[in-house]
Enzyme design. Structure first.
Site, mmCIF file in Angstrom:
data_model
loop_
_atom_site.group_PDB
_atom_site.id
_atom_site.type_symbol
_atom_site.label_atom_id
_atom_site.label_comp_id
_atom_site.label_asym_id
_atom_site.label_seq_id
_atom_site.Cartn_x
_atom_site.Cartn_y
_atom_site.Cartn_z
ATOM 1 N NE ARG A 92 -5.418 -8.217 0.652
ATOM 2 C CZ ARG A 92 -4.738 -8.515 1.752
ATOM 3 N NH1 ARG A 92 -4.040 -9.621 1.808
ATOM 4 N NH2 ARG A 92 -4.775 -7.698 2.786
ATOM 5 C CE1 TYR A 121 -17.156 -5.356 -2.736
ATOM 6 C CE2 TYR A 121 -17.093 -6.052 -0.427
ATOM 7 C CZ TYR A 121 -16.483 -5.476 -1.525
ATOM 8 O OH TYR A 121 -15.194 -5.006 -1.413
ATOM 9 N NE ARG A 176 -2.977 -5.195 1.623
ATOM 10 C CZ ARG A 176 -2.347 -5.255 0.457
ATOM 11 N NH1 ARG A 176 -1.053 -5.046 0.387
ATOM 12 N NH2 ARG A 176 -3.012 -5.562 -0.646
ATOM 13 C CE LYS A 223 -11.251 -3.118 4.152
ATOM 14 N NZ LYS A 223 -10.393 -2.585 3.153
ATOM 15 C CE LYS A 225 -7.465 -2.183 4.572
ATOM 16 N NZ LYS A 225 -7.212 -1.620 3.255
ATOM 17 C CB CYS A 268 -0.962 -0.015 1.185
ATOM 18 S SG CYS A 268 -2.070 -1.443 1.146
HETATM 19 C C1 PBG Z 1 -7.040 -1.363 -0.350
HETATM 20 C C2 PBG Z 1 -8.283 -1.999 0.140
HETATM 21 C C3 PBG Z 1 -8.533 -3.337 0.484
HETATM 22 C C4 PBG Z 1 -9.892 -3.420 0.768
HETATM 23 C C5 PBG Z 1 -10.415 -2.140 0.635
HETATM 24 N N1 PBG Z 1 -9.412 -1.281 0.264
HETATM 25 C C6 PBG Z 1 -7.652 -4.528 0.469
HETATM 26 C C7 PBG Z 1 -6.541 -4.661 1.402
HETATM 27 O O1 PBG Z 1 -6.261 -3.818 2.259
HETATM 28 O O2 PBG Z 1 -5.841 -5.664 1.232
HETATM 29 C C8 PBG Z 1 -10.628 -4.671 1.132
HETATM 30 C C9 PBG Z 1 -12.096 -4.631 0.919
HETATM 31 C C10 PBG Z 1 -12.779 -5.937 0.943
HETATM 32 O O3 PBG Z 1 -12.222 -7.008 1.239
HETATM 33 O O4 PBG Z 1 -13.976 -5.930 0.623
HETATM 34 N N2 PBG Z 1 -6.017 -1.251 0.550
#
Ligand code: PBG
Length: 318
Positions: free
Chosen positions: A201, A309, A213, A244, A191, A126
């Site tokens: 992904r 979703y 990450r 999240k 997050k 990221c």
């Molecule tokens: C980007 C991002 C991610 C998601 C939202 N923005 C993936 C991640 O951090 O690997 C995940 C969203 C989802 O799983 O619905 N960094």
């Protein structure tokens, strides 16, 4: 306190009308945001229709349909044609999200953009790398540039999801310097490094090429740290906080709701959606009931708005 037989809680459960009158938590389409993926070409995803990919050309028709169904907000994720070390496709004024934003102007939809580099970097992390480590401070400038470019292309809200320290302030500064004081920042404040991002992904082609990450996303065991993340984001000027994933972190949603007065979003992520879909496809549970139960739980925990979703389906179910 009166007890049985004077008190009978089943009295108010007897009919659907009575249950409706005393229901404590309701789902309202106004508080839902539909994620949309846009890439070089449209790809359907029959197993996970919510994670289908649009092209800039097909996106307009999808947005028209969402609008007709009463959906009020979308969040855009871009998959660029080419990736590089820095993720320069993220702030390209002619990049896929920027073109999508221009395509979606003039509709009655709140256009939110995910601000992150992982879909645009060749290594899938990221931010920019310094060896195998993501360089926090060098990444801030790139995120700020990305946010500014999204706003110039017509984003109504920017949502940084990278988990770099200081990104909210960097983005706020960049927007204000550019005359965009009125554009809110929805911060992915807490997050977590999660296994539940798997289907996303795949759809966004953003899995890290090496490592994981955990050096920037949060450890799943921590809740006090989530409050510190939120506190910093508030101090840096965030307008909306977000937790999240949602379902495995309902306690975090509740803790953030109790401590902060900002609007609180929760992201009902791809894995939460996919596991219900998969079970439903096997005939093991009823998707609609499981989805409504999941979304109600997220609201009951304290979320004001939900990225899901299921938003498009919900528009038909409610
Ligand atoms: C980007 C991002 C991610 C998601 C939202 N923005 C993936 C991640 O951090 O690997 C995940 C969203 C989802 O799983 O619905 N960094």
């Amino acid at each position: 306190m009166t007890t049985f037989p004077v008190t009978r809680l089943r009295r108010l459960r007897r009919t659907s009308g009575l249950r409706g009158l005393v229901r404590e938590t309701r789902l309202d389409l106004d508080e839902f945001v539909m994620p949309l993926f846009v890439g070089p070409e449209a790809l359907t995803n029959p197993e996970l229709p919510g994670l289908a990919r649009h092209s800039v050309e097909t996106l307009g028709a999808e947005a028209d349909e969402l609008e007709r169904l009463g959906v009020k907000g979308v969040i855009l994720f871009g998959i660029p044609e080419e990736k590089d070390e820095e993720g320069s496709g993220a702030w390209d004024d002619d990049g896929v999200v920027q073109r999508a934003l221009r395509e979606l102007q003039g509709r009655n939809l709140v256009l939110i953009t995910d601000v992150c580099l992982c879909e645009y970097t060749s290594h899938g992390h990221c931010g920019v790398l310094e060896g195998e480590h993501v360089d926090n401070d060098a990444t801030l400038e790139l995120l700020a540039r990305t946010a500014r470019s999204h706003v110039e292309a017509g984003a109504d809200v920017v949502a940084p999801s990278d988990m770099m320290d200081g990104r909210v302030a960097a983005i706020r500064d960049a927007l204000d310097d550019n005359g965009s004081q009125s554009v809110p920042v929805l911060a992915y404040s807490a997050k977590y490094a999660s296994a539940f991002y798997g289907p996303f992904r795949e759809a966004a082609e953003s899995a890290p090429a090496f490592g994981d990450r955990r050096g920037y996303q949060m450890d799943r065991a921590n809740v006090r740290e989530a409050l510190r993340e939120c506190e910093l984001d508030v101090a840096e000027g965030a307008d909306v906080l977000m937790v999240k994933p949602a379902l495995p972190y309902l306690d975090v949603i509740r803790a953030v709701r109790e401590r902060f007065d900002l609007p609180l979003a929760a992201y009902n992520v791809s894995g939460e959606y996919a596991m219900v879909k998969a079970a439903a496809q096997n005939g093991w549970l009823d998707e609609r009931q499981a989805a409504l139960e999941t979304l109600t739980a997220i609201k009951r925990a304290g979320a004001d708005l939900i990225l899901s979703y299921w938003t498009k389906d919900l528009a038909q179910w409610l």
